[in-house]
Motif scaffolding. Structure first.
Motif, PDB file in Angstrom:
ATOM      1  N   CYS A 266      -8.495   3.835   0.767  1.00  0.00           N
ATOM      2  CA  CYS A 266      -7.588   3.129   1.677  1.00  0.00           C
ATOM      3  C   CYS A 266      -7.779   3.648   3.102  1.00  0.00           C
ATOM      4  CB  CYS A 266      -6.146   3.332   1.231  1.00  0.00           C
ATOM      5  SG  CYS A 266      -4.923   2.445   2.214  1.00  0.00           S
TER       6      CYS A 266
ATOM      7  N   ALA B 234       0.831  -1.215   0.000  1.00  0.00           N
ATOM      8  CA  ALA B 234       0.000   0.000   0.000  1.00  0.00           C
ATOM      9  C   ALA B 234       0.860   1.258   0.000  1.00  0.00           C
ATOM     10  CB  ALA B 234      -0.956   0.016   1.190  1.00  0.00           C
TER      11      ALA B 234
ATOM     12  N   VAL C  19      -2.270   5.700  -3.115  1.00  0.00           N
ATOM     13  CA  VAL C  19      -3.177   4.557  -3.149  1.00  0.00           C
ATOM     14  C   VAL C  19      -4.507   5.025  -3.756  1.00  0.00           C
ATOM     15  CG1 VAL C  19      -3.977   2.571  -1.826  1.00  0.00           C
ATOM     16  CG2 VAL C  19      -2.057   3.884  -0.978  1.00  0.00           C
TER      17      VAL C  19
ATOM     18  N   THR D 108      -4.451   1.626  -7.493  1.00  0.00           N
ATOM     19  CA  THR D 108      -4.782   0.360  -6.848  1.00  0.00           C
ATOM     20  C   THR D 108      -5.330  -0.632  -7.861  1.00  0.00           C
ATOM     21  OG1 THR D 108      -5.251   1.522  -4.780  1.00  0.00           O
ATOM     22  CG2 THR D 108      -6.078  -0.720  -4.985  1.00  0.00           C
TER      23      THR D 108
ATOM     24  N   CYS E 166      -5.592  -6.375   1.564  1.00  0.00           N
ATOM     25  CA  CYS E 166      -6.455  -5.594   0.664  1.00  0.00           C
ATOM     26  C   CYS E 166      -7.925  -5.696   1.040  1.00  0.00           C
ATOM     27  CB  CYS E 166      -6.248  -6.057  -0.782  1.00  0.00           C
ATOM     28  SG  CYS E 166      -4.564  -5.806  -1.381  1.00  0.00           S
TER      29      CYS E 166
ATOM     30  N   ALA F 184      -9.921  -2.594   0.213  1.00  0.00           N
ATOM     31  CA  ALA F 184     -10.319  -2.434  -1.186  1.00  0.00           C
ATOM     32  C   ALA F 184     -11.555  -3.278  -1.493  1.00  0.00           C
ATOM     33  CB  ALA F 184      -9.168  -2.816  -2.108  1.00  0.00           C
TER      34      ALA F 184
END
Length: 267
Positions: free
Chosen positions: A249, A119, A123, A128, A166, A169
């Motif tokens: 993020c 990361a 980001v 990403t 992640c 995300a």
């Protein structure tokens, strides 16, 4: 036709060894990369690649690297390459070179995994998406190894590693955990790649309650936790400022919350 063996994961030799040896090799690699980048804007390929035996453990975070004298696969120390690269530029702005290095080595399995799991800023949604798409392209070789992240517990599978690193995300861009991490990452990456500003705002608002659980000592929590307040503030961010947080993020959202909290106190 009999299928061939699954593709194997390879890492540069500068990422294998004791902590001190990898520290020396990665700095040297960064200086080597910086020297060539300064000449013609390109990067050299690693001098030697090593195959990671199936099931071997790869360290992906410095928090898991506690046995410094033990030879290991130290993927997290790509950060030392980046530091050496910056050092070689001798006071120049290092970010264009760092961005170019990422773009070049997202084309490798080891680079894809490092940049997706570290990361490293920025980001944004666009950045990403590129990182996740790169990991997904190299899923087969990457899934042959096991990974340690932050603790010395049981090594993670690739699915577990991506779920741990992640999750933000997936939660922001593909809410609902009824499918595999790989499937959710695929959907999240597709949505991030084509996201409008309004799409990003909706993803940020979905992730804000999670970010708030980590926010400590907010003096105006009721104000900054209000979704209407958050939407209003997001709407007036400048394009560069919005781009930095567009991926949703958690660490970026925390920085926003603290900034808004300070601004609320000055009214």
């Amino acid at each position: 036709m009999t299928p061939g063996p699954p593709p194997s994961l390879q890492l540069p030799s500068f990422l294998h060894g004791t902590f001190s040896s990898v520290q020396q090799k990665t700095r040297k690699e960064g200086l080597r990369c910086g020297e060539l980048y300064g000449k013609d804007g390109s990067f050299p390929v690693p001098l030697r690649m090593l195959e990671v035996p199936p099931g071997d453990v790869v360290l992906t975070h410095e928090g898991a690297d506690l046995q410094h004298e033990r030879p290991a696969w130290r993927l997290h120390m790509v950060s030392h390459v980046m530091s050496g690269l910056s050092e070689a530029l001798e006071g120049q702005n290092p970010f264009p070179a760092r961005d170019a290095y990422e773009g070049r080595f997202l084309e490798t399995a080891w680079g894809a995994l490092y940049f997706a799991t570290s990361a490293m800023v920025p980001v944004s949604a666009e950045r990403t998406a590129l990182r996740l798409q790169a990991v997904l392209r190299f899923w087969e070789p990457l899934k042959g190894a096991r990974y340690l992240f932050k603790t010395l517990g049981a090594p993670f599978t690739l699915e577990e590693l991506m779920g741990a690193t992640c999750d933000w995300a997936m939660d922001a861009w593909c809410p609902g955990g009824e499918t595999s991490a790989r499937e959710r990452l695929t959907t999240a990456a597709e949505r991030m790649a084509r996201a409008t500003r309004e799409d990003c705002i909706e993803a940020i608002l979905r992730q804000m309650p999670h970010a708030l659980t980590f926010a400590r000592n907010l003096k105006h929590r009721d104000v900054v936790a209000d979704p209407a307040f958050q939407r209003e503030r997001l709407a007036v961010l400048s394009p560069p400022a919005f781009e930095r947080v567009s991926g949703a993020c958690t660490s970026d959202l925390l920085a926003l919350l603290y900034s808004w909290d300070r601004q609320s106190g000055r009214k």
